[in-house]
Write a protein that holds these residues in place. Structure first.
Motif: not given
Length: 985
Positions: A331-341
């Motif tokens: 997948a040619k995507v930028d840094d994805f959204l992650h809310i692990g902390s």
């Protein structure tokens, strides 16, 4: 700091039009599953999910954390069982074929983001404007993102982690080929060391090795590094085709073919057996399941990767998956959204480099735009009602917070807290995070407030690098006089939290960040850990607390909040909620009227009024004659009333009857030479002549005797809907004026469905004038629209009862479009004779307008009154049981269900059975087996079933001798087997 205005409109979504057969959400516990159900039900009501999508929420067995792999296996097995229960047959592969299923994982306990432990990281709040003047969540953004992908040919289960949104909609990939397809993203070696990594066979898509948090040497040995030093890291998104699902389930011990009679569908000692018994260690989807797939991985290599306690049960899975192809798409995507902390949530939502900006979202505050801010910090408020904030330096998030003033030091994350608006502004130091959880102390609901540092987590052991308020936990142990660590030695198991005193939510925690000794009140209080809190938390109370903050924001701008919703019924519900936001609030009459208007709009929006005049097809010396029976409702009434039927579906049993051997509803229409509309009511002795469109201006007033006929004329196109249209010019195109004569042999306010049945007869009569004949379901819908034009709030059961003859049950499914399907009930001759000899139709002499009672019923439903919700469910069940009783000829059960019907009507609205009506039933109790008021109640007719034929004669005599009202009398009636008649004479 500069304030940026929030987006005023809800973000457009592709979700509603996307194809999805099943949405499956796994939950870490039953409490979390309840929270998910509330969230999903809200989106169902607001029509924010794909059309026709089925929902399954599957909690971890026994509330034991079973891992993403264990949850995947349990959820797939659950789906398989649901397919079988619905009557589907075939192999595992066939059961999943041609279905598109999306499975989202909850993210477990959320120990690194503890304020979302109950609702799960999947439903963590984002600055995403949604209908209802509220913020969206990770779930909403993720669903919108993933449903941009094209469905895989032949069916698929698409699995995604619940705490990351890839942004794949910006560069969609296509899943082609067989087996399991993972989705990768190119990233640096440093980042690869923290994730799963795909190693391909040359330049092909086939996965040769799947590494877990690999070292540099492991990456080199696997040839997993590109020339630029990047690696293909796992995004957590995977697509399984039906054969792959079947192989996985077989490897976990699930039976190869479906059987509806199987008592157990998985093998003893299998993976699924261990999961369902709660005896296995957590199984990770990527380590324990995906690592079994690469062709080059030997059995020994695979088993060496998994926990020793899992090796024996997972060995069959390895063998079962050998033939499954494992490939990868990039997948040619930028840094994805992650809310692990907690820190990641700040990084994701706040600041110029916030990941949320990649999704076109950057507004700092929603829904309110009136927060006064001072200081240099960057603040995001989500579903808050906060008047002013001093924001120090750095970044801050307030989520579901209600307060007059706040002083924030920076790097704060504060959720679900209410501060005393009249008190001095609370001061929250830099780096401190706060959240509250409702706690029930006997019958009293209180709060437990939890505090921690922005970089703390509740997962790492405190003696192995874990921190509290960013420092060693030992300092707190000394100040608090604690003995040491307990449980798993993380913050999750430490008993630090106690009930907060009312009025000062910080009283029991602020010593923790002020380097003070623990106060005696804290030492002497009963304290609990986060684990204990979650084991006993009430998710309904937590969501209610969250909604209270949002409600405060909506009250500040009610019209904007209501207008933000696309669906009329959702607008009606919100208007009803805002009309009296609190139990002791005075009802706002304008918002109450808005709620009912929106219910009417929900029905009327589906019915388009004719825009042009059409020529009549009858001759001037001909007449159209329509006649109909009335109906007696026997069970389930009110479940057919909008918006109740739209939200849960309706189920009603009634019977069409003639009175004294005659059809009591008659309508005659004919053309006249003069270009006028002449409406005559034979039973009222009234005539009204209309010569211009302005004469129709008062047609929406239900107390106006001719309003039903006037609206029917508009609805059928006999007259123009707009007052700007010339009535004579319109009638010239029709071919002449229209004379409409109506007759009802039933007293007004009878409860026999007279208004709706007369409306249906009038529509049918006028339609025939123009050569039209609606199908029954079209006539039902048109009559419902007519009821809403009159603002009488009626449902569809009355017109169904009169249009179709005999005993019948009519059912409808939930949905904006109501298409009730009526099924005739074949009642035996013996039961018909029994009912005819024992049943009386008694007119009480009192008349009432059903609108007033129906409005109260609808109001109670819109306000989510528990008694109304419970009564509707029981009314629907009551209809099904009455159907069975009539079909089986069981007179005793018919009597029981008729009495049940009366009780449920009283439950949903006590005003439908006033004291005087109850007294009539009590007065004749010695002769009665059952009685029930007709229709909405409050007056009109009562259906009575005497204990025997002899008691029926006694009852008739008693009514004749002891008439409580001068108009009270018994009507002879008989079942009409035909229903609607219409002829041109």
């Amino acid at each position: 700091m500069p304030y940026l205005a929030c987006m005023s409109k809800a973000r457009p979504s592709r979700v509603r039009e996307a194809h999805l057969d099943w949405l499956v959400i796994t939950a870490a516990s039953r409490a979390q599953a309840v929270a998910y159900r509330i969230e999903i039900d809200r989106r169902v009501r607001e029509e924010l999910l794909p059309k026709g999508c089925q929902i399954a929420i599957v909690p971890d067995a026994h509330d034991r954390r079973i891992g993403s792999g264990g949850a995947t296996i349990a959820a797939l097995a659950h789906l398989r069982n649901m397919f079988v229960q619905r009557g589907e047959r075939g192999s595992l592969e066939q059961l999943f074929a041609n279905k598109r299923i999306l499975m989202l994982h909850s993210g477990g306990d959320s120990r690194r983001l503890p304020m979302y432990a109950v609702t799960g990281k999947l439903f963590a709040t984002l600055p995403l404007p949604m209908p209802g003047f509220r913020c969206g969540t990770v779930f909403d953004l993720m669903l919108d993102d993933l449903l941009a992908l094209r469905p895989r040919v032949g069916g698929e289960v698409l699995i995604s982690a619940g705490d990351a949104v890839l942004g794949i909609a910006r560069a969609p990939i296509r899943f082609g080929g067989e087996g399991i397809i993972g989705v990768a993203q190119r990233a640096s070696e440093v980042r690869a060391s923290r994730h799963g990594v795909f190693a391909r066979e040359g330049r092909s898509r086939i996965v040769r090795a799947f590494l877990q948090k690999p070292t540099h040497d492991e990456l080199i040995r696997a040839d997993a590094l590109a020339r630029d030093g990047s690696a293909l890291i796992d995004t957590g998104l995977m697509s399984f085709d039906p054969p792959a699902i079947a192989a996985l389930l077989r490897g976990c011990g699930v039976a190869a073919s479906a059987s509806a009679n199987a008592r157990k569908d998985y093998a003893d000692g299998s993976v699924l057996d261990g999961i369902m018994r709660g005896e296995l260690a957590p199984i990770d989807l990527y380590r324990e399941l995906m690592c079994a797939l690469p062709r080059s991985t030997t059995r020994e290599q695979y088993l060496a990767l998994v926990a020793p306690s899992l090796r024996s049960v997972l060995a069959p899975l390895y063998e079962a998956m050998r033939a499954t192809q494992f490939s990868v798409e990039i997948a040619k995507v930028d840094d994805f959204l992650h809310i692990g902390s907690m820190r990641e949530m700040l990084d994701t939502l706040v600041g110029a480099r916030a990941a949320i900006r990649h999704f076109g979202l950057h507004a700092p505050s929603y829904p309110l735009e009136a927060v006064t801010t001072k200081g240099n910090g960057e603040l995001v408020t989500l579903d808050c009602c906060v008047h002013s904030v001093f924001a120090g330096s750095g970044r801050m998030i307030l989520d579901a917070v209600t307060s007059g003033k706040l002083h924030l030091g920076g790097e704060n994350l504060i959720t679900t807290l209410t501060f005393d608006a009249a008190a001095k502004a609370p001061h929250i130091p830099r780096g401190v995070c706060l959240f509250s959880v409702p706690w029930r102390n006997g019958t009293k609901e209180e709060s437990i407030v939890i505090a921690c540092g922005i970089d703390d987590d509740f997962k790492t052991p405190l003696d192995a690098g874990g921190t509290f308020m960013g420092q060693s936990y030992a300092a707190l142990v000394q100040r608090a006089g604690l003995k040491g660590l307990v449980g798993d030695r993380s913050l999750w198991d430490q008993p630090l939290w106690c009930v907060a005193p009312k009025g000062n939510v910080l009283a029991r925690v602020e010593w923790m960040w002020n380097a003070l000794a623990a106060p005696a009140a804290w030492k002497n209080a009963k304290r609990v850990s986060m684990r204990q809190i979650l084991d006993g938390v009430d998710p309904l109370a937590l969501i209610a607390r969250r909604d209270a903050s949002l409600l405060a924001a909506r009250v500040a701008a009610p019209d904007r909040a209501i207008d933000s919703l696309a669906q009329p019924i959702a607008r009606a519900r919100l208007a009803a909620r805002l009309a009296a936001p609190h139990a002791d609030s005075t009802i706002d009459p304008a918002l109450r009227a808005r709620a009912f208007r929106e219910v009417g709009n929900a029905v009327l929006s589906l019915h388009e009024l004719p825009r042009e005049a059409q020529p009549a097809v009858i001759l001037h010396d001909q007449a159209v004659w329509t006649s109909m029976p009335v109906r007696v409702d026997l069970a389930g009434g009110w479940s057919d009333t909008p918006p109740i039927c739209n939200e849960v579906g309706g189920s009603v049993v009634n019977v069409a009857v003639m009175l004294r051997g005659q059809l009591p509803i008659q309508v005659v229409a004919k053309l006249v030479d003069e270009p006028v509309i002449r409406i005559t009511s034979t039973d009222l002795g009234e005539t009204r002549v209309m010569r211009c469109s302005e004469d129709l201006a008062q047609r929406h007033d239900p107390s106006r005797w001719s309003s039903l006929a006037e609206n029917a004329l508009v609805l059928t196109g006999a007259v123009p809907a707009s007052a700007k249209e010339s009535l004579p010019r319109w009638l010239k195109k029709v071919g002449g004026g229209i004379s409409l004569t109506m007759f009802s042999a039933v007293p007004k306010g009878s409860g026999l469905g007279t208004s709706s049945i007369l409306g249906a007869a009038t529509i049918q009569c006028l339609d025939r004038v123009f050569g039209r004949e609606r199908a029954p379901h079209e006539l039902f819908a048109a009559t419902s629209a007519l009821e809403q034009m009159l603002s009488t709030r009626g449902g569809w059961q009355d017109q169904v009862g009169g249009v179709l003859g005999g005993f019948k049950i009519a059912r409808s499914n939930a949905g904006a479009v109501q298409l009730p399907v009526a099924q005739r009930i074949d009642v035996s001759d013996a039961l018909t004779r029994e009912l005819s000899s024992r049943a009386l139709l008694y007119f009480t002499g009192e008349r009432r307008m059903a609108k007033n009672i129906l409005e109260q019923v609808v109001w109670n439903w819109l306000r989510n009154e528990p008694s109304a919700i419970d009564a509707i469910e029981k009314l629907r069940s009551n209809a099904e049981r009455m159907h069975d009783a009539l079909a089986h000829g069981d007179i005793d059960e018919v009597i029981a269900q008729l009495n049940e019907y009366r009780l449920r009507k009283c439950q949903i609205d006590p005003g439908s059975c006033p004291i005087w009506l109850e007294q009539i039933g009590t007065r004749f109790k010695r002769d009665l087996s059952a009685w029930c008021f007709a229709g909405a109640g409050g007056g009109g007719f009562m259906l009575m079933i005497a204990k025997s034929v002899g008691h029926a004669h006694l009852l008739r005599r008693s009514i004749a001798l002891e008439r409580p009202h001068p108009r009270a009398r018994v009507f002879d009636f008989e079942v009409d087997a035909v229903g609607l008649r219409c002829a041109v004479l």
